[in-house]
Design a protein around this motif. Sequence first.
Motif, PDB file in Angstrom:
ATOM      1  N   ARG A 140       4.614  34.894  30.918  1.00 38.21           N
ATOM      2  CA  ARG A 140       3.823  34.104  31.864  1.00 38.21           C
ATOM      3  C   ARG A 140       2.753  34.916  32.572  1.00 38.21           C
ATOM      4  O   ARG A 140       1.695  34.401  32.932  1.00 38.21           O
ATOM      5  N   ASN A 141       3.002  36.220  32.769  1.00 36.42           N
ATOM      6  CA  ASN A 141       2.149  36.988  33.677  1.00 36.42           C
ATOM      7  C   ASN A 141       1.416  38.164  33.039  1.00 36.42           C
ATOM      8  O   ASN A 141       0.743  38.919  33.747  1.00 36.42           O
ATOM      9  N   PHE A 142       1.505  38.310  31.742  1.00 37.54           N
ATOM     10  CA  PHE A 142       0.940  39.490  31.095  1.00 37.54           C
ATOM     11  C   PHE A 142      -0.574  39.593  31.272  1.00 37.54           C
ATOM     12  O   PHE A 142      -1.143  40.685  31.208  1.00 37.54           O
ATOM     13  N   GLN A 143      -1.224  38.473  31.513  1.00 35.71           N
ATOM     14  CA  GLN A 143      -2.688  38.515  31.642  1.00 35.71           C
ATOM     15  C   GLN A 143      -3.133  39.178  32.943  1.00 35.71           C
ATOM     16  O   GLN A 143      -4.305  39.543  33.087  1.00 35.71           O
ATOM     17  N   ASN A 144      -2.231  39.355  33.901  1.00 28.36           N
ATOM     18  CA  ASN A 144      -2.589  39.992  35.173  1.00 28.36           C
ATOM     19  C   ASN A 144      -2.748  41.502  34.990  1.00 28.36           C
ATOM     20  O   ASN A 144      -1.891  42.165  34.415  1.00 28.36           O
ATOM     21  N   GLN A 145      -3.843  42.045  35.487  1.00 25.13           N
ATOM     22  CA  GLN A 145      -4.125  43.465  35.330  1.00 25.13           C
ATOM     23  C   GLN A 145      -3.270  44.339  36.247  1.00 25.13           C
ATOM     24  O   GLN A 145      -2.970  45.490  35.907  1.00 25.13           O
ATOM     25  N   ARG A 146      -2.907  43.824  37.395  1.00 27.37           N
ATOM     26  CA  ARG A 146      -2.133  44.578  38.370  1.00 27.37           C
ATOM     27  C   ARG A 146      -1.046  43.688  38.975  1.00 27.37           C
ATOM     28  O   ARG A 146      -1.158  42.460  38.982  1.00 27.37           O
ATOM     29  N   ILE A 147      -0.005  44.350  39.499  1.00 25.77           N
ATOM     30  CA  ILE A 147       1.101  43.651  40.149  1.00 25.77           C
ATOM     31  C   ILE A 147       1.283  44.258  41.531  1.00 25.77           C
ATOM     32  O   ILE A 147       1.266  45.478  41.700  1.00 25.77           O
ATOM     33  N   GLN A 148       1.452  43.393  42.503  1.00 28.53           N
ATOM     34  CA  GLN A 148       1.542  43.829  43.892  1.00 28.53           C
ATOM     35  C   GLN A 148       2.796  43.220  44.509  1.00 28.53           C
ATOM     36  O   GLN A 148       2.971  42.009  44.506  1.00 28.53           O
ATOM     37  N   LEU A 149       3.687  44.066  45.017  1.00 29.57           N
ATOM     38  CA  LEU A 149       4.893  43.575  45.676  1.00 29.57           C
ATOM     39  C   LEU A 149       4.609  43.401  47.156  1.00 29.57           C
ATOM     40  O   LEU A 149       4.404  44.372  47.882  1.00 29.57           O
ATOM     41  N   GLY A 150       4.592  42.149  47.606  1.00 30.17           N
ATOM     42  CA  GLY A 150       4.247  41.861  48.990  1.00 30.17           C
ATOM     43  C   GLY A 150       2.751  41.946  49.197  1.00 30.17           C
ATOM     44  O   GLY A 150       1.991  42.389  48.331  1.00 30.17           O
ATOM     45  N   ALA A 151       2.294  41.542  50.333  1.00 32.79           N
ATOM     46  CA  ALA A 151       0.861  41.531  50.644  1.00 32.79           C
ATOM     47  C   ALA A 151       0.446  42.850  51.286  1.00 32.79           C
ATOM     48  O   ALA A 151       1.005  43.267  52.285  1.00 32.79           O
ATOM     49  N   LEU A 152      -0.535  43.503  50.665  1.00 32.36           N
ATOM     50  CA  LEU A 152      -1.107  44.697  51.274  1.00 32.36           C
ATOM     51  C   LEU A 152      -2.229  44.284  52.233  1.00 32.36           C
ATOM     52  O   LEU A 152      -2.618  43.118  52.318  1.00 32.36           O
ATOM     53  N   GLN A 153      -2.768  45.248  52.949  1.00 27.70           N
ATOM     54  CA  GLN A 153      -3.844  44.925  53.884  1.00 27.70           C
ATOM     55  C   GLN A 153      -5.053  44.355  53.157  1.00 27.70           C
ATOM     56  O   GLN A 153      -5.709  43.444  53.632  1.00 27.70           O
ATOM     57  N   GLU A 154      -5.330  44.892  51.985  1.00 25.07           N
ATOM     58  CA  GLU A 154      -6.436  44.370  51.196  1.00 25.07           C
ATOM     59  C   GLU A 154      -5.887  43.937  49.844  1.00 25.07           C
ATOM     60  O   GLU A 154      -5.455  44.758  49.045  1.00 25.07           O
ATOM     61  N   ALA A 159      -4.631  41.172  41.028  1.00 26.99           N
ATOM     62  CA  ALA A 159      -3.207  41.503  41.120  1.00 26.99           C
ATOM     63  C   ALA A 159      -2.351  40.252  41.247  1.00 26.99           C
ATOM     64  O   ALA A 159      -2.700  39.301  41.943  1.00 26.99           O
ATOM     65  N   LEU A 160      -1.216  40.268  40.571  1.00 28.24           N
ATOM     66  CA  LEU A 160      -0.194  39.248  40.742  1.00 28.24           C
ATOM     67  C   LEU A 160       0.657  39.657  41.938  1.00 28.24           C
ATOM     68  O   LEU A 160       1.247  40.732  41.947  1.00 28.24           O
ATOM     69  N   VAL A 161       0.712  38.829  42.960  1.00 28.35           N
ATOM     70  CA  VAL A 161       1.453  39.146  44.179  1.00 28.35           C
ATOM     71  C   VAL A 161       2.869  38.589  44.073  1.00 28.35           C
ATOM     72  O   VAL A 161       3.068  37.397  43.850  1.00 28.35           O
ATOM     73  N   ILE A 162       3.852  39.474  44.214  1.00 31.24           N
ATOM     74  CA  ILE A 162       5.263  39.087  44.157  1.00 31.24           C
ATOM     75  C   ILE A 162       5.829  39.096  45.563  1.00 31.24           C
ATOM     76  O   ILE A 162       5.774  40.116  46.260  1.00 31.24           O
ATOM     77  N   ALA A 163       6.366  37.969  45.988  1.00 32.88           N
ATOM     78  CA  ALA A 163       6.936  37.873  47.332  1.00 32.88           C
ATOM     79  C   ALA A 163       8.205  38.706  47.424  1.00 32.88           C
ATOM     80  O   ALA A 163       9.037  38.679  46.515  1.00 32.88           O
ATOM     81  N   PRO A 164       8.365  39.478  48.505  1.00 35.24           N
ATOM     82  CA  PRO A 164       9.594  40.271  48.666  1.00 35.24           C
ATOM     83  C   PRO A 164      10.799  39.379  48.919  1.00 35.24           C
ATOM     84  O   PRO A 164      10.678  38.268  49.439  1.00 35.24           O
ATOM     85  N   GLU A 165      11.960  39.880  48.519  1.00 34.71           N
ATOM     86  CA  GLU A 165      13.246  39.231  48.754  1.00 34.71           C
ATOM     87  C   GLU A 165      13.376  37.894  48.018  1.00 34.71           C
ATOM     88  O   GLU A 165      14.189  37.041  48.400  1.00 34.71           O
ATOM     89  N   GLY A 166      12.597  37.707  46.970  1.00 30.85           N
ATOM     90  CA  GLY A 166      12.715  36.495  46.164  1.00 30.85           C
ATOM     91  C   GLY A 166      13.242  36.805  44.774  1.00 30.85           C
ATOM     92  O   GLY A 166      13.528  37.948  44.427  1.00 30.85           O
ATOM     93  N   LYS A 167      13.359  35.764  43.951  1.00 32.73           N
ATOM     94  CA  LYS A 167      13.889  35.935  42.599  1.00 32.73           C
ATOM     95  C   LYS A 167      12.992  36.836  41.767  1.00 32.73           C
ATOM     96  O   LYS A 167      13.469  37.688  41.006  1.00 32.73           O
ATOM     97  N   ASP A 168      11.673  36.662  41.916  1.00 30.71           N
ATOM     98  CA  ASP A 168      10.739  37.465  41.115  1.00 30.71           C
ATOM     99  C   ASP A 168      10.829  38.951  41.464  1.00 30.71           C
ATOM    100  O   ASP A 168      10.540  39.801  40.621  1.00 30.71           O
ATOM    101  N   GLU A 169      11.223  39.263  42.703  1.00 29.63           N
ATOM    102  CA  GLU A 169      11.367  40.672  43.058  1.00 29.63           C
ATOM    103  C   GLU A 169      12.513  41.309  42.254  1.00 29.63           C
ATOM    104  O   GLU A 169      12.395  42.446  41.781  1.00 29.63           O
ATOM    105  N   LEU A 170      13.604  40.563  42.059  1.00 24.57           N
ATOM    106  CA  LEU A 170      14.709  41.066  41.248  1.00 24.57           C
ATOM    107  C   LEU A 170      14.303  41.216  39.788  1.00 24.57           C
ATOM    108  O   LEU A 170      14.662  42.182  39.118  1.00 24.57           O
TER     109      LEU A 170
END
Length: 215
Positions: A140-154, A159-170
């Motif tokens: 589903r997500n291979f087309q994303n160039q970068r992956i980001q866990l949680g929201a950074l300041q910028e 980047a595909l943003v993964i919400a912390p403490e969710g299923k996708d984080e595991l």
Amino acid sequence: MSKLDPPTQLEKISGNVVTESALSIVALLAGGPVAPLLPILAKSLASNRQKQRVESCLQGINEVLIAQGAAIQNLSDPQYKLINETVLTALHTTSIEKLTYLRQAVQNTLNFEALGDEEAVLLSRIIRDISAEEADFLIRNFQNQRIQLGALQENNPHALVIAPEGKDELVLAGLISLGLVIPAGPTIDDSGLMRFSSIVSKVIVLLKGPTQKNY
């Protein structure tokens, strides 16, 4: 004396009668105090369900191999290894979704002619350990160039943003442990970001079915 049934294509590939109970084989090898427990476990309802799932998967794999008889005769050693390891993985897989992926992996391996020895070893290990949820995530997500866990300041727009403490984080943690998600790089722009490793494209080639697409 009754005539023995000829070996199936699956048995020819695996070199043994793969529909034999995996728990019985383990019980013979284990010895010690754990050995008596395994036959008891094999009598459980869960074991019966597992037997049905595995037999259905192996029957499907055998049908794939029968339909590709010419390709079977010309298998390279890496292709042979990958198919054999995939069949062995099916014996101890309880997830119906992953069994579907394993059947697809056998089908796709027959068309994976440019497969090297080291790639076969690595892909066999990944296919053995990857979960169906992790495979879904890759496709589903291979087309994303970068992956980001949680929201950074910028936020990085690519980047595909993964919400912390969710299923996708595991799921992400599992992919990191498999070496399929790695740090993006040493540059400031990539600080704190991750990316898919180069082997992921080949994992997807193996697991992806004809009706699946990248989202």
